[in-house]
Scaffold this motif. Structure first.
Motif, short mmCIF file in Angstrom:
data_model
loop_
_atom_site.label_atom_id
_atom_site.label_comp_id
_atom_site.label_asym_id
_atom_site.label_seq_id
_atom_site.Cartn_x
_atom_site.Cartn_y
_atom_site.Cartn_z
N PRO A 97 0.81 -1.22 0.00
CA PRO A 97 0.00 0.00 0.00
C PRO A 97 0.84 1.27 0.00
CG PRO A 97 0.07 -0.94 2.20
CD PRO A 97 0.76 -1.93 1.30
N ILE A 98 0.30 2.29 -0.62
CA ILE A 98 0.87 3.64 -0.53
C ILE A 98 0.19 4.31 0.66
CG2 ILE A 98 1.15 5.87 -1.70
CD1 ILE A 98 0.87 4.31 -4.37
N ASP A 99 0.98 4.79 1.61
CA ASP A 99 0.45 5.39 2.83
C ASP A 99 0.26 6.88 2.61
OD1 ASP A 99 -0.30 6.06 5.37
OD2 ASP A 99 1.63 5.61 6.31
N GLY A 100 -0.93 7.25 2.14
CA GLY A 100 -1.14 8.64 1.78
C GLY A 100 -0.28 8.99 0.59
N ASP A 101 0.77 9.79 0.81
CA ASP A 101 1.70 10.18 -0.25
C ASP A 101 3.04 9.46 -0.11
OD1 ASP A 101 2.22 12.10 -2.52
OD2 ASP A 101 3.83 12.75 -1.17
N ALA A 102 3.16 8.56 0.88
CA ALA A 102 4.44 7.94 1.20
C ALA A 102 4.54 6.53 0.63
CB ALA A 102 4.66 7.91 2.70
N ILE A 103 5.65 6.25 -0.06
CA ILE A 103 5.93 4.91 -0.60
C ILE A 103 7.11 4.34 0.17
CG2 ILE A 103 6.65 3.59 -2.63
CD1 ILE A 103 5.30 5.59 -4.38
N PHE A 104 6.99 3.07 0.55
CA PHE A 104 8.05 2.41 1.30
C PHE A 104 9.20 2.04 0.36
CE2 PHE A 104 9.87 -1.56 3.16
CZ PHE A 104 10.35 -1.02 4.34
N GLN A 105 10.41 2.43 0.75
CA GLN A 105 11.60 2.12 -0.04
C GLN A 105 12.40 0.98 0.57
OE1 GLN A 105 14.13 5.42 -1.52
NE2 GLN A 105 15.83 4.43 -0.45
N ALA A 106 12.73 1.12 1.85
CA ALA A 106 13.48 0.11 2.61
C ALA A 106 13.32 0.47 4.08
CB ALA A 106 14.95 0.10 2.21
N LYS A 107 13.75 -0.40 4.96
CA LYS A 107 13.62 -0.14 6.39
C LYS A 107 14.20 1.23 6.73
CE LYS A 107 14.65 -2.07 10.94
NZ LYS A 107 15.33 -3.16 11.68
N GLY A 108 13.36 2.09 7.32
CA GLY A 108 13.80 3.43 7.70
C GLY A 108 13.76 4.46 6.59
N HIS A 109 13.28 4.05 5.40
CA HIS A 109 13.29 4.97 4.25
C HIS A 109 11.95 4.91 3.51
CE1 HIS A 109 17.64 5.72 4.47
NE2 HIS A 109 17.76 4.42 4.71
N ASN A 110 11.26 6.05 3.45
CA ASN A 110 10.11 6.25 2.57
C ASN A 110 10.44 7.36 1.59
OD1 ASN A 110 8.54 4.35 3.94
ND2 ASN A 110 7.65 5.86 5.32
N TYR A 111 9.62 7.50 0.55
CA TYR A 111 9.79 8.65 -0.34
C TYR A 111 8.43 9.12 -0.80
CZ TYR A 111 9.41 5.15 -4.14
OH TYR A 111 9.01 4.14 -4.97
N SER A 112 8.40 10.33 -1.33
CA SER A 112 7.15 10.97 -1.70
C SER A 112 6.65 10.52 -3.07
CB SER A 112 7.34 12.49 -1.71
OG SER A 112 6.27 13.14 -2.37
N LEU A 113 5.41 10.06 -3.10
CA LEU A 113 4.75 9.72 -4.36
C LEU A 113 4.69 10.95 -5.27
CD1 LEU A 113 2.75 7.97 -6.16
CD2 LEU A 113 0.93 8.97 -4.78
N THR A 114 4.34 12.10 -4.71
CA THR A 114 4.25 13.33 -5.49
C THR A 114 5.59 13.66 -6.15
OG1 THR A 114 2.51 14.22 -4.06
CG2 THR A 114 3.72 15.80 -5.42
N GLN A 115 6.68 13.56 -5.39
CA GLN A 115 7.99 13.83 -5.95
C GLN A 115 8.37 12.80 -7.00
OE1 GLN A 115 9.71 16.67 -5.49
NE2 GLN A 115 7.85 17.22 -4.35
N LEU A 116 8.03 11.54 -6.76
CA LEU A 116 8.32 10.49 -7.74
C LEU A 116 7.70 10.82 -9.09
CD1 LEU A 116 9.31 7.51 -8.36
CD2 LEU A 116 6.97 6.83 -7.80
N LEU A 117 6.46 11.33 -9.07
CA LEU A 117 5.72 11.57 -10.31
C LEU A 117 6.00 12.93 -10.92
CD1 LEU A 117 2.25 9.97 -9.41
CD2 LEU A 117 4.26 8.91 -10.46
N GLY A 118 6.92 13.69 -10.33
CA GLY A 118 7.32 14.95 -10.95
C GLY A 118 7.02 16.20 -10.16
N GLY A 119 6.39 16.07 -8.98
CA GLY A 119 6.19 17.21 -8.11
C GLY A 119 4.83 17.88 -8.18
#
Length: 284
Positions: A97-119
């Motif tokens: 699952p995508i947690d709101g705007d957060a995508i799981f990358q690895a333990k201790g690391h998420n990243y922004s869905l919005t940033q992934l798709l270009g901002g």
């Protein structure tokens, strides 16, 4: 500092784009000595065979790029009847699952869905609380990308960025890796809602290209650029059909809207997948 962290730290210091573009020049060379030397060294190191490819002899490839993006025989990767299939050969780094705007990358690391798709927050909104899958292509994998389901192209975004390696060591140690690297974002309308198919660049990935627009990277310019497609000029690409390729390999990130698909229970992090293998089924 561990050896792994030291190797990752070096990537901050080296001229990532310069190295990658230089390797790209070598990979594109049609000088027989250069191309065959690199092809044979690469094939030996990664134990690559040509039994399921259209070209059956290493000597018949005109350049390293031709070898690396080699086409498969027509029946080499059967396409499963399931609604969503794997778009590539590779290893599932993460999915879920995508947690709101957060995508799981690895333990201790998420990243922004919005940033992934270009901002653009509006473009990312349909995928909030949806699901994602990240698939890593190793150097020995097949490096063409195919459609996981039939879709009509809505927009394509080139997003400039870094060129960190995307192997497991870097994934564990670089914050927001996939939303920092250079990438091409392709958004399709499908019968399961919108689908984002993100082609992520990496160290020594000389270029990314699509079947409808040709080579997208390396580009001229340092800002995101968007191509919009309307009803008249939007290509429709069928499930299992080629949509792009990496010239030297990287990672694909898939994103779907909420309540659209459910991943196959047999597939999880570290699962090996092949093009056309059942990946998910529709929940609609």
């Amino acid at each position: 500092m561990s050896l792994e962290k030291f190797k990752v730290a070096l990537q901050y210091l080296v001229p990532q784009h310069l190295i990658s573009r230089f390797i790209g020049k070598i990979a594109a060379s049609r000088n027989k000595f250069i191309s065959q030397t690199f092809i044979r060294l690469f094939a030996k190191n990664y134990q690559i065979q040509l039994k399921d490819t259209q070209v059956q002899k290493f000597s018949e490839f005109a350049s390293f790029n031709d070898f690396f993006t080699r086409a498969l025989l027509p029946d080499a990767r059967p396409i499963a009847d399931t609604e969503i299939v794997s778009p590539v050969d590779g290893e599932v780094s993460q999915l879920g699952p995508i947690d709101g705007d957060a995508i799981f990358q690895a333990k201790g690391h998420n990243y922004s869905l919005t940033q992934l798709l270009g901002g653009d927050e509006e473009n990312a909104q349909p995928f909030h609380n949806g699901v994602f899958s990240t698939i890593y292509l190793s150097p020995s994998d097949y490096h063409r990308i195919h459609m996981p389901c039939t879709g009509k192209l809505k927009r394509m975004v080139y997003v400039p960025g870094k060129l960190f390696s995307v192997n497991q060591a870097t994934t564990r140690n670089v914050d927001g890796l996939f939303a920092r690297n250079e990438r091409v974002v392709c958004v399709f309308d499908t019968e399961y809602g919108e689908m984002a198919l993100v082609l992520v660049g990496a160290m020594i990935v000389a270029s990314i290209e699509t079947t409808w627009a040709g080579v997208i990277t390396p580009p001229a310019g340092k800002r995101p650029f968007t191509w919009h497609y309307n009803h008249d000029n939007a290509p429709v690409i069928e499930k299992g059909q080629e949509m792009g390729r990496f010239k030297l390999g990287s990672t694909v990130v898939l994103a779907f809207e909420p309540d659209a698909i459910e991943f196959d229970a047999a597939i999880g992090a570290a699962s090996k997948v092949t093009l056309g293998q059942a990946l998910a089924s529709s929940t609609k």
